[in-house]
Structure formats: C-alpha cells, structure tokens
Design a protein around this motif. Sequence first.
Motif, short mmCIF file in Angstrom:
data_model
loop_
_atom_site.label_atom_id
_atom_site.label_comp_id
_atom_site.label_asym_id
_atom_site.label_seq_id
_atom_site.Cartn_x
_atom_site.Cartn_y
_atom_site.Cartn_z
N CYS A 1 7.86 6.51 -13.54
CA CYS A 1 6.42 6.76 -13.41
C CYS A 1 6.11 7.64 -12.21
O CYS A 1 5.02 7.54 -11.62
N TRP A 2 7.08 8.46 -11.82
CA TRP A 2 6.85 9.33 -10.66
C TRP A 2 5.70 10.30 -10.93
O TRP A 2 5.64 10.94 -11.98
N LEU B 1 14.07 -5.78 -9.08
CA LEU B 1 14.77 -4.55 -8.77
C LEU B 1 14.68 -3.56 -9.94
O LEU B 1 14.39 -2.37 -9.74
N ALA B 2 14.92 -4.05 -11.17
CA ALA B 2 14.87 -3.17 -12.34
C ALA B 2 13.46 -2.62 -12.56
O ALA B 2 13.27 -1.42 -12.84
N GLY B 3 12.46 -3.51 -12.44
CA GLY B 3 11.08 -3.06 -12.60
C GLY B 3 10.68 -2.05 -11.55
O GLY B 3 9.98 -1.06 -11.84
N GLY B 4 11.12 -2.28 -10.32
CA GLY B 4 10.80 -1.33 -9.25
C GLY B 4 11.43 0.02 -9.48
O GLY B 4 10.79 1.07 -9.26
N LEU B 5 12.70 0.04 -9.91
CA LEU B 5 13.36 1.31 -10.19
C LEU B 5 12.67 2.05 -11.33
O LEU B 5 12.52 3.29 -11.29
N TRP B 6 12.26 1.32 -12.34
CA TRP B 6 11.59 1.95 -13.49
C TRP B 6 10.27 2.57 -13.06
O TRP B 6 9.93 3.70 -13.45
N ARG C 1 2.56 9.35 -11.19
CA ARG C 1 1.46 8.67 -11.90
C ARG C 1 0.71 7.75 -10.95
O ARG C 1 0.78 6.52 -11.02
N GLY C 2 0.04 8.32 -10.03
CA GLY C 2 -0.79 7.54 -9.14
C GLY C 2 0.02 6.64 -8.22
O GLY C 2 1.01 7.05 -7.59
N ALA C 3 -0.43 5.38 -8.14
CA ALA C 3 0.18 4.42 -7.21
C ALA C 3 1.34 3.66 -7.81
O ALA C 3 1.90 2.79 -7.13
N LEU C 4 1.72 3.95 -9.05
CA LEU C 4 2.81 3.19 -9.67
C LEU C 4 4.14 3.34 -8.93
O LEU C 4 4.86 2.36 -8.75
N PRO C 5 4.52 4.55 -8.49
CA PRO C 5 5.76 4.65 -7.71
C PRO C 5 5.72 3.85 -6.41
O PRO C 5 6.74 3.32 -5.97
N VAL C 6 4.54 3.80 -5.79
CA VAL C 6 4.41 3.00 -4.57
C VAL C 6 4.64 1.53 -4.87
O VAL C 6 5.34 0.82 -4.13
N LEU C 7 4.08 1.07 -5.98
CA LEU C 7 4.32 -0.32 -6.41
C LEU C 7 5.80 -0.54 -6.69
O LEU C 7 6.36 -1.59 -6.36
#
Length: 323
Positions: free
Chosen positions: A124-125, A114-119, A127-133
């Motif tokens: 990383c909004w 959960l914490a990693g996903g929120l970060w 920055r490519g596909a990182l927000p999707v991840l």
Amino acid sequence: MTETAHAVRTAERDCPECGKPVAEGGQYVTWCAACDWNVDPEVRDEEPPGRIERVRRRLAQRYGEQLLADLADPAAGAEPGAADGARPGTRLGVAGRFATALAVTVHGVTVALLAGGLWLLVGCWGRGALPVLGGFLIGLAVVLRPRFRRLPKDESHRTVLRPADAPRLFALLDEVAGTVGTAGVRAVVIDAEFNASVSTHGIRQHRVLRIGLGLWEVLSPQERIALLGHEFGHYAHGDTRHSLLVGGAFQSLGTWRYTLAPAPAHTLVEHFANLVTAVPRLLVDGLLVLLEHLTLRQSQRAEYLADSTAAAAQARRRRSSRR
C-alpha cells in the motif's frame, strides 16, 4: 529473688503462632524458639501482589494440595504411561495440549502483526497513511517478539566454562543428565549467587547450567549430585514452561501486559489512551491466567518429580562410588 522471678514470669507471653511461652526481649527482639516466630521482624516495603499474582498463588496452593494427595496415594496419582515403563511427566495431557495451542495462537498474533505490517508497508505504498500504519505494526511485532536468552560473557563476577575448560565437571554433568534421561549442557556459568538453574540460550536452545558458588560450596558431594539431578529433572519430566514454545508465550504475554499497562493520567489524552487499552489489557490478563492455569499443575508435578530424580541420581552415584 522472688520479686525478680515474678518479674520474669510477668514478662512472658504466649507465642501468637504456636502458643508456647516466650520471654519479652526487652531491648532485643522477642522471638519464639519453638516455631521461629518473629525471628526476622524486619518490615519490607513489598508491593501488594497484583491480580495475576493473586490468581497464581491461589492456583499454586490448590494444585499443591492435590499433588500432595496424589503423592500420598501413588495409585490414585499415577500418570498414564507409568505402567508401561514411560517416564512420568513426559506426556502433555489435555491441559498441556491446550497450553501448546494457546502458545501457538499467541505467537501467531505476533506473526500476523509482522505480515500485516509488511503488506501495508509494501503493498500500500503511496496510499495515504497505510504505510505508516504498516511501519507501526512491524515495530509492534518486533517489540512483542519472543526473545532468546544469550549466553553470558566472562566478567569479573562471572566465569563461563566450556567442556575443554573443565572436562571432569562436564563428564559428571553428562553422567547425571544421562541418569535422569536427558541431555547435558554446553556451558556452565559460575557466579557468586546462592542458587543454581538450567536454562537455554540461542535459537538452537543450547542448555547452560548456572552454579552459584555461594550454594555449591556449602553442599556435600552427594548433595551436589542431588542438586544437579533436580535441575536436569525439569527437562526430563516435560515441564512445558521450560519449552521454547510455551515459555516464549509467557514472555510475549508479559511484554504485552507491560506495553498495555495503564500510565498515570494527567491529561484528557492520557485518560483516553488508558481507556482504549483497557479491553486488550483485560484480554491479555485473561490469557495469562488461562496459560497459568493450564501449565501450573504440570509444572508443580515436574518440580516434585525433579526431586525424585535427584534422589535417584544421588543413589546411583553412591552405588557407583562404592564399586
């Protein structure tokens, strides 16, 4: 007459379980009156036990034999604290501490997802596909989160009682719970099942007693007291599987295992997906086996001690009714 008697004797055979002679039933089921062999010959289409279930059964048999030896020799099976008046079964022991640490680790993984996903989603909004991840990790954490039971609602086949609805019943429950050294319940669920159980619901883990009328109605008053004493005894003797932390870890691991279960593969992509999930699936299986191993002995001991508590509650109630 002799021929008839001879025919009856030749129709007899030995029971494969106990060796006693049994008569062939002809058009009826052949069964043994001495050991009840083949009383219920129906063949049920049950799925063969999986790897986890086979390990669970082996552990249960081994620990059951050890507990039988302990109970047969109380001095050898005495628990720490029994001599100084502490209730047996309330101390975790080494295995219980390891189980608690493992449960914390399991829940920690969910928190980390959960914490990693929120970060990734917030930090990383753009920055490519990182927000999707990040969104995927948040969704995974939501799926794998421990879930709290909810108090059932009144329905046609089920009734929920509060203390105001049945004050005498709740007074009895509080008395039995106090006898075994634990707290009572906030609600009682009445249904038609042939069973009884105590569980918790909600974030605050309020206790609820479930009583099946099919079981309750066939019991005598003293047997009902023993049943209640047994159910409350699970909490009085520190059964970690009934705790929020360890019980939630079992639930989360079960969800992980279901999520990672291999699907029928018909395409190359499906085969690849099953291959990718093989390692984490084996890791989850190993964690389940380890947690099962760490908690099974204490759970079985709590079950036996719950029976002892039930007998004590029954005896105390009998003495109070004679006064």
